[in-house]
Design an enzyme around this catalytic site. Sequence first.
Site, PDB file in Angstrom:
ATOM      1  N   HIS A 132       0.849  -1.185   0.000  1.00 43.47           N
ATOM      2  CA  HIS A 132       0.000   0.000   0.000  1.00 43.47           C
ATOM      3  C   HIS A 132       0.880   1.227   0.000  1.00 43.47           C
ATOM      4  O   HIS A 132       1.850   1.319   0.747  1.00 43.47           O
ATOM      5  CB  HIS A 132      -0.902   0.015   1.242  1.00 43.47           C
ATOM      6  CG  HIS A 132      -1.835   1.188   1.225  1.00 43.47           C
ATOM      7  ND1 HIS A 132      -3.043   1.159   0.557  1.00 43.47           N
ATOM      8  CD2 HIS A 132      -1.710   2.432   1.720  1.00 43.47           C
ATOM      9  CE1 HIS A 132      -3.621   2.329   0.670  1.00 43.47           C
ATOM     10  NE2 HIS A 132      -2.836   3.130   1.375  1.00 43.47           N
ATOM     11  N   ARG A 168     -13.943  13.043   5.803  1.00 42.38           N
ATOM     12  CA  ARG A 168     -12.661  13.697   6.111  1.00 42.38           C
ATOM     13  C   ARG A 168     -12.191  14.537   4.945  1.00 42.38           C
ATOM     14  O   ARG A 168     -11.616  15.608   5.113  1.00 42.38           O
ATOM     15  CB  ARG A 168     -11.600  12.635   6.445  1.00 42.38           C
ATOM     16  CG  ARG A 168     -11.805  11.992   7.798  1.00 42.38           C
ATOM     17  CD  ARG A 168     -10.984  10.726   7.923  1.00 42.38           C
ATOM     18  NE  ARG A 168      -9.589  10.959   7.683  1.00 42.38           N
ATOM     19  CZ  ARG A 168      -8.746  10.064   7.157  1.00 42.38           C
ATOM     20  NH1 ARG A 168      -9.177   8.865   6.816  1.00 42.38           N
ATOM     21  NH2 ARG A 168      -7.488  10.355   6.978  1.00 42.38           N
TER      22      ARG A 168
HETATM   23  N1  URA Z   1      -5.398   6.448   2.083  1.00 42.05           N
HETATM   24  C1  URA Z   1      -6.395   5.865   2.785  1.00 42.05           C
HETATM   25  O1  URA Z   1      -6.890   4.801   2.447  1.00 42.05           O
HETATM   26  N2  URA Z   1      -6.838   6.494   3.888  1.00 42.05           N
HETATM   27  C2  URA Z   1      -6.334   7.662   4.316  1.00 42.05           C
HETATM   28  O2  URA Z   1      -6.774   8.156   5.323  1.00 42.05           O
HETATM   29  C3  URA Z   1      -5.297   8.257   3.561  1.00 42.05           C
HETATM   30  C4  URA Z   1      -4.844   7.617   2.448  1.00 42.05           C
END
Ligand code: URA
Length: 427
Positions: A82, A168
């Site tokens: 990731h 967010r």
């Molecule tokens: N990628 C995500 O999946 N979540 C986050 O909060 C930031 C980047």
Amino acid sequence: MDATDVIRTKRDGHRLRDDQIDWVVDAYTRGEVAEEQMAALAMAIFLRGMDHAEIVRWTQAMIDSGETMSFTDLGKPTTDKHSTGGVGDKITLPLAPLVASFGVAVPQLSGRGLGHTGGTLDKLEAIPGWRADVTNEQLIQILRDVGAVICAAGAGLAPADKKLYALRDITSTVDSIPLIASSIMSKKIAEGTSALTLDVKVGSGAFMKDLETARELASTMVCLGRDAGVATVAFLTDMSSPLGRCVGNALEVRESVEVLAGGGPRDVIELTCVLARQMLALVGQPDADVEAALRDGRAMDVWRRMIAAQGGDPDGPLPVAAHTQEVVADRGGVLTRLDALAVGVASWRLGAGRARRQDPVQLAAGIEIHVEPGERVQAGQRLLTLHTDTPERFEGARESLDGGIDVDPDAADRTGARESVFLERIE
Ligand code: URA
């Protein structure tokens, strides 16, 4: 339990109790806690932070908000990576088939771009016919047959995060370590991978602008992974200038295919190979010769099968923008800075990214980079080519590049050059 009590606890700087966390995440997912209440709580968390035990509990509550997957029946280990997101970060595209060519399974549940950082699914949709959505059964079947899948996470995986991330995004509460760490790790743990390699970006084009906060985010995620039984390692990598020479969906697919064909820019090859070696080391193949698999076409073979398995034509023509414009050096000297954020925002303004989740992206829009920091240029020499289908966007893109490109007539050769993208490894 009452949402206002939970908000007040965090607003006043206290730690949230386990039962408060469990309740608020569950009630928010079910729509019982209102968006404005969760917005207030997210801002309180952003401002007050969370201790490690709170982050662990919050992450678990987000996992518990939906289904978890398991790959134990596959008969081969799963290893995933990731990235926290950056400009020109197309690494998943060559990396997933490269790692799968060593006989392990790579389930890459990926996202779409928002703001100046691109999304892996948007990039792959530039390939004619390719579809991001697969069922859980198809996902397992492709992992069995091909070894690598890059697809959208199903709606059932960490639904609390899906809602909270969207909230967010519109309330300026994305760049908070507890919220980012729990968001990323809830999805990765729910997905059921046995090993995880994290690429935590640092610099102007990343969420984390400095090494210290990036280090804290990386350590938090590594601990969350380890506590959940996922072998997790993180790298901190530079995102002060874009990765590779292409930014934008179809342009990045083209560059990824160059890497799979044994070519491509040095930094993209370096990052792909180091992450691949780590992903394979975590599942018992520490000596895998990943460079050889790029050179001899094994990774390309998996790429072609992976694209075809999701309806794509690996030989299909990639879209080409209707209009291009060049950005040239206004004087001679050394290109000492090409700012990742400036290039990312310019590419976004050209149409490569979206302002709202429901907006379409222009698959052909983006930026080609002709000169890297550290190289010498003549006045009038081409630095960038801007691509878009809608030429009225050129002006806004050029504005965002203002102040993001420095050519210094007095600088020595190689000033500003990036010798390696790797900064640190955290485990
Ligand atoms: N990628 C995500 O999946 N979540 C986050 O909060 C930031 C980047």
